[in-house]
Design a protein around this motif. Sequence first.
Motif, PDB file in Angstrom:
ATOM      1  N   ALA A  73      -0.297 -18.093   3.797  1.00 26.69           N
ATOM      2  CA  ALA A  73      -0.439 -17.667   2.457  1.00 26.69           C
ATOM      3  C   ALA A  73      -1.202 -16.519   2.159  1.00 26.69           C
ATOM      4  CB  ALA A  73      -0.410 -19.079   1.410  1.00 26.69           C
ATOM      5  N   ALA A  74      -2.521 -16.739   2.453  1.00 28.40           N
ATOM      6  CA  ALA A  74      -3.488 -15.783   2.104  1.00 28.40           C
ATOM      7  C   ALA A  74      -3.142 -14.400   2.975  1.00 28.40           C
ATOM      8  CB  ALA A  74      -4.951 -16.536   2.692  1.00 28.40           C
ATOM      9  N   ALA A  75      -2.935 -14.651   4.289  1.00 28.70           N
ATOM     10  CA  ALA A  75      -2.745 -13.646   5.099  1.00 28.70           C
ATOM     11  C   ALA A  75      -1.387 -12.669   4.357  1.00 28.70           C
ATOM     12  CB  ALA A  75      -2.265 -13.915   6.389  1.00 28.70           C
ATOM     13  N   CYS A  76      -0.529 -13.490   3.903  1.00 28.29           N
ATOM     14  CA  CYS A  76       0.645 -12.771   3.268  1.00 28.29           C
ATOM     15  C   CYS A  76       0.326 -12.082   2.205  1.00 28.29           C
ATOM     16  CB  CYS A  76       1.949 -13.899   3.149  1.00 28.29           C
ATOM     17  SG  CYS A  76       3.418 -13.352   2.715  1.00 28.29           S
ATOM     18  N   SER A  77      -0.429 -12.724   1.178  1.00 25.68           N
ATOM     19  CA  SER A  77      -1.023 -11.967   0.161  1.00 25.68           C
ATOM     20  C   SER A  77      -1.733 -10.753   0.440  1.00 25.68           C
ATOM     21  CB  SER A  77      -1.623 -12.988  -0.503  1.00 25.68           C
ATOM     22  OG  SER A  77      -1.087 -14.096  -1.045  1.00 25.68           O
ATOM     23  N   ASN A  78      -2.451 -10.719   1.481  1.00 24.26           N
ATOM     24  CA  ASN A  78      -3.272  -9.557   1.902  1.00 24.26           C
ATOM     25  C   ASN A  78      -2.279  -8.498   2.404  1.00 24.26           C
ATOM     26  OD1 ASN A  78      -5.736 -10.684   1.255  1.00 24.26           O
ATOM     27  ND2 ASN A  78      -5.747 -11.374   3.352  1.00 24.26           N
ATOM     28  N   ASN A  79      -1.151  -9.045   2.923  1.00 25.41           N
ATOM     29  CA  ASN A  79      -0.402  -7.931   3.435  1.00 25.41           C
ATOM     30  C   ASN A  79       0.709  -7.251   2.445  1.00 25.41           C
ATOM     31  OD1 ASN A  79      -1.303  -8.654   6.007  1.00 25.41           O
ATOM     32  ND2 ASN A  79       0.677  -9.805   6.715  1.00 25.41           N
ATOM     33  N   VAL A  80       0.834  -8.115   1.606  1.00 27.33           N
ATOM     34  CA  VAL A  80       1.558  -7.430   0.297  1.00 27.33           C
ATOM     35  C   VAL A  80       0.750  -6.551  -0.360  1.00 27.33           C
ATOM     36  CG1 VAL A  80       2.594  -8.074  -2.159  1.00 27.33           C
ATOM     37  CG2 VAL A  80       2.935  -9.665  -0.186  1.00 27.33           C
ATOM     38  N   GLU A  81      -0.595  -6.934  -0.599  1.00 30.66           N
ATOM     39  CA  GLU A  81      -1.323  -5.945  -1.264  1.00 30.66           C
ATOM     40  C   GLU A  81      -1.410  -4.769  -0.677  1.00 30.66           C
ATOM     41  OE1 GLU A  81      -5.016  -7.429  -2.738  1.00 30.66           O
ATOM     42  OE2 GLU A  81      -4.234  -8.966  -3.630  1.00 30.66           O
ATOM     43  N   ASP A  82      -1.450  -4.516   1.031  1.00 29.96           N
ATOM     44  CA  ASP A  82      -1.778  -3.531   1.866  1.00 29.96           C
ATOM     45  C   ASP A  82      -0.455  -2.683   1.709  1.00 29.96           C
ATOM     46  OD1 ASP A  82      -3.942  -4.193   2.832  1.00 29.96           O
ATOM     47  OD2 ASP A  82      -3.242  -4.977   4.635  1.00 29.96           O
ATOM     48  N   PHE A  83       0.763  -3.511   1.535  1.00 28.11           N
ATOM     49  CA  PHE A  83       2.246  -2.477   1.364  1.00 28.11           C
ATOM     50  C   PHE A  83       2.013  -2.019   0.145  1.00 28.11           C
ATOM     51  CE2 PHE A  83       6.435  -2.265  -0.148  1.00 28.11           C
ATOM     52  CZ  PHE A  83       6.968  -1.757   0.876  1.00 28.11           C
ATOM     53  N   MET A  84       1.637  -2.402  -0.869  1.00 27.91           N
ATOM     54  CA  MET A  84       1.250  -1.797  -2.235  1.00 27.91           C
ATOM     55  C   MET A  84       0.490  -0.653  -2.206  1.00 27.91           C
ATOM     56  SD  MET A  84       0.973  -5.307  -4.437  1.00 27.91           S
ATOM     57  CE  MET A  84       0.658  -4.624  -6.047  1.00 27.91           C
ATOM     58  N   ASP A  91      -3.200   2.026  -6.343  1.00 31.95           N
ATOM     59  CA  ASP A  91      -4.609   1.846  -6.400  1.00 31.95           C
ATOM     60  C   ASP A  91      -4.925   0.394  -6.053  1.00 31.95           C
ATOM     61  OD1 ASP A  91      -7.151   1.735  -6.843  1.00 31.95           O
ATOM     62  OD2 ASP A  91      -7.092   2.660  -8.513  1.00 31.95           O
ATOM     63  N   ARG A  92      -5.687   0.387  -4.826  1.00 30.14           N
ATOM     64  CA  ARG A  92      -6.154  -0.889  -4.286  1.00 30.14           C
ATOM     65  C   ARG A  92      -6.936  -1.827  -5.327  1.00 30.14           C
ATOM     66  NH1 ARG A  92      -5.376  -3.944   0.150  1.00 30.14           N
ATOM     67  NH2 ARG A  92      -5.599  -2.157   1.624  1.00 30.14           N
ATOM     68  N   ASN A  93      -7.659  -1.170  -6.463  1.00 31.03           N
ATOM     69  CA  ASN A  93      -8.189  -1.646  -7.504  1.00 31.03           C
ATOM     70  C   ASN A  93      -7.179  -2.809  -8.024  1.00 31.03           C
ATOM     71  OD1 ASN A  93     -10.837  -0.710  -6.436  1.00 31.03           O
ATOM     72  ND2 ASN A  93     -10.533   1.046  -7.635  1.00 31.03           N
ATOM     73  N   ILE A  94      -6.253  -2.232  -8.560  1.00 36.16           N
ATOM     74  CA  ILE A  94      -5.404  -3.092  -9.299  1.00 36.16           C
ATOM     75  C   ILE A  94      -4.156  -3.989  -8.529  1.00 36.16           C
ATOM     76  CG2 ILE A  94      -5.507  -1.465 -11.061  1.00 36.16           C
ATOM     77  CD1 ILE A  94      -2.751  -0.614 -10.482  1.00 36.16           C
ATOM     78  N   THR A  95      -4.031  -4.139  -7.183  1.00 39.34           N
ATOM     79  CA  THR A  95      -3.195  -4.540  -6.604  1.00 39.34           C
ATOM     80  C   THR A  95      -3.201  -6.101  -6.508  1.00 39.34           C
ATOM     81  OG1 THR A  95      -4.584  -4.880  -4.443  1.00 39.34           O
ATOM     82  CG2 THR A  95      -2.852  -2.826  -4.557  1.00 39.34           C
ATOM     83  N   SER A  96      -4.502  -6.851  -6.856  1.00 42.34           N
ATOM     84  CA  SER A  96      -4.514  -8.066  -7.002  1.00 42.34           C
ATOM     85  C   SER A  96      -3.992  -8.517  -8.201  1.00 42.34           C
ATOM     86  CB  SER A  96      -5.889  -8.682  -6.655  1.00 42.34           C
ATOM     87  OG  SER A  96      -6.127 -10.029  -6.801  1.00 42.34           O
ATOM     88  N   GLU A  97      -4.390  -7.753  -9.312  1.00 40.30           N
ATOM     89  CA  GLU A  97      -4.069  -8.231 -10.697  1.00 40.30           C
ATOM     90  C   GLU A  97      -2.552  -8.049 -10.729  1.00 40.30           C
ATOM     91  OE1 GLU A  97      -5.024  -7.194 -15.393  1.00 40.30           O
ATOM     92  OE2 GLU A  97      -5.937  -6.041 -13.665  1.00 40.30           O
ATOM     93  N   LEU A  98      -2.091  -6.856 -10.187  1.00 46.17           N
ATOM     94  CA  LEU A  98      -0.692  -6.721 -10.477  1.00 46.17           C
ATOM     95  C   LEU A  98       0.196  -7.540  -9.657  1.00 46.17           C
ATOM     96  CD1 LEU A  98       1.565  -4.516 -11.226  1.00 46.17           C
ATOM     97  CD2 LEU A  98       1.130  -3.312  -9.440  1.00 46.17           C
ATOM     98  N   GLY A  99      -0.327  -7.858  -8.469  1.00 48.78           N
ATOM     99  CA  GLY A  99       0.352  -8.843  -7.597  1.00 48.78           C
ATOM    100  C   GLY A  99       0.799 -10.323  -8.187  1.00 48.78           C
ATOM    101  N   ASP A 100      -0.554 -10.715  -8.991  1.00 44.32           N
ATOM    102  CA  ASP A 100      -0.499 -11.889  -9.577  1.00 44.32           C
ATOM    103  C   ASP A 100       0.581 -11.825 -10.927  1.00 44.32           C
ATOM    104  OD1 ASP A 100      -2.268 -13.057  -7.889  1.00 44.32           O
ATOM    105  OD2 ASP A 100      -4.095 -12.678  -9.130  1.00 44.32           O
ATOM    106  N   LEU A 101       0.572 -10.841 -11.590  1.00 44.52           N
ATOM    107  CA  LEU A 101       1.336 -10.640 -12.786  1.00 44.52           C
ATOM    108  C   LEU A 101       2.922 -10.731 -12.165  1.00 44.52           C
ATOM    109  CD1 LEU A 101      -0.659  -8.115 -15.046  1.00 44.52           C
ATOM    110  CD2 LEU A 101      -0.076 -10.453 -15.608  1.00 44.52           C
TER     111      LEU A 101
END
Length: 284
Positions: A73-84, A91-101
């Motif tokens: 699950a953690a690896a998948c989340s990282n890969n999703v952010e890399d895709f974004m 912007d890498r700075n917002i991928t975590s917040e954006l992904g969660d929303l």
Amino acid sequence: MACLLHAPSMLCSRKHFHYRCGVFGVKYLSSKLVVQSISMEYKSSYKQGGRQKYDCLLFDLDDTLYPVTSGLAAACSNNVEDFMVYKLGIDRNITSELGDLLYKNYGTTMAGLKAIGYDFDNEEYFSFVHQRLPYAKLKPDPVLRSLLLSLPIRKVIFTNADKVHAVTVLICLGLKDCFEEIICFETLNPIKSGTVCVGGDTITGSSKLFDIISHFCQPNTSASILPKTPIVCKPCQHAIEKALKIGNIDPQRTLIFEDSVRTIQSAKLVGLDTALKKCPGRDF
């Protein structure tokens, strides 16, 4: 999967099995006990000549058939952010917040990205996100395999992931031949990317990006006015209804195993019996 089972009677009518992981000060039981209890109930029913309660067991895949500690699950989340970042230019700075929303409001980050206006190929997305996962961390589960094979009942996988990922996971767990069918992303989204029928309405992707982060920064904002997604996926009630129709599954004689509270809630509305695997840090 180390879990605590909360149920006064494992097989009482129209009930909800509740697993809770990572709770301090409690005695842990294996989640496999639920499947084992159903197996025991079947043997008892056969001896008594009665009718079995369930015709079908419907299983979520990721973090349900294997422990969240596998790290997928953690690896998948990282890969999703890399895709974004690398494929969509976010912007890498917002991928975590954006992904969660997006995940919390649409069920999957992919569905959310499509909703707010990003256009990309579905196969490319899944290939990027899943091909780099540490599948080697998944080990065969002979106990669960034996329990599943002991049940003379239909068993079906129901996942938001693509079929390639689902098959890979099942092979790693040694469970592929335990399931009759896999209902996955392609099953629920057979039409080309960008246009799909959701609840009777045809939705097409927008060319203008919707700023969902700014939207939720506004006072008195509402999720009800968010743009619709062209993707059919859990936890949407329509997705569950569509899966049951495609699989010719009777909700009144089916038990679903899930790790998502929202999917459990939708499943209950459809009429399914439910089993929730509650994991640390996840309340949706």
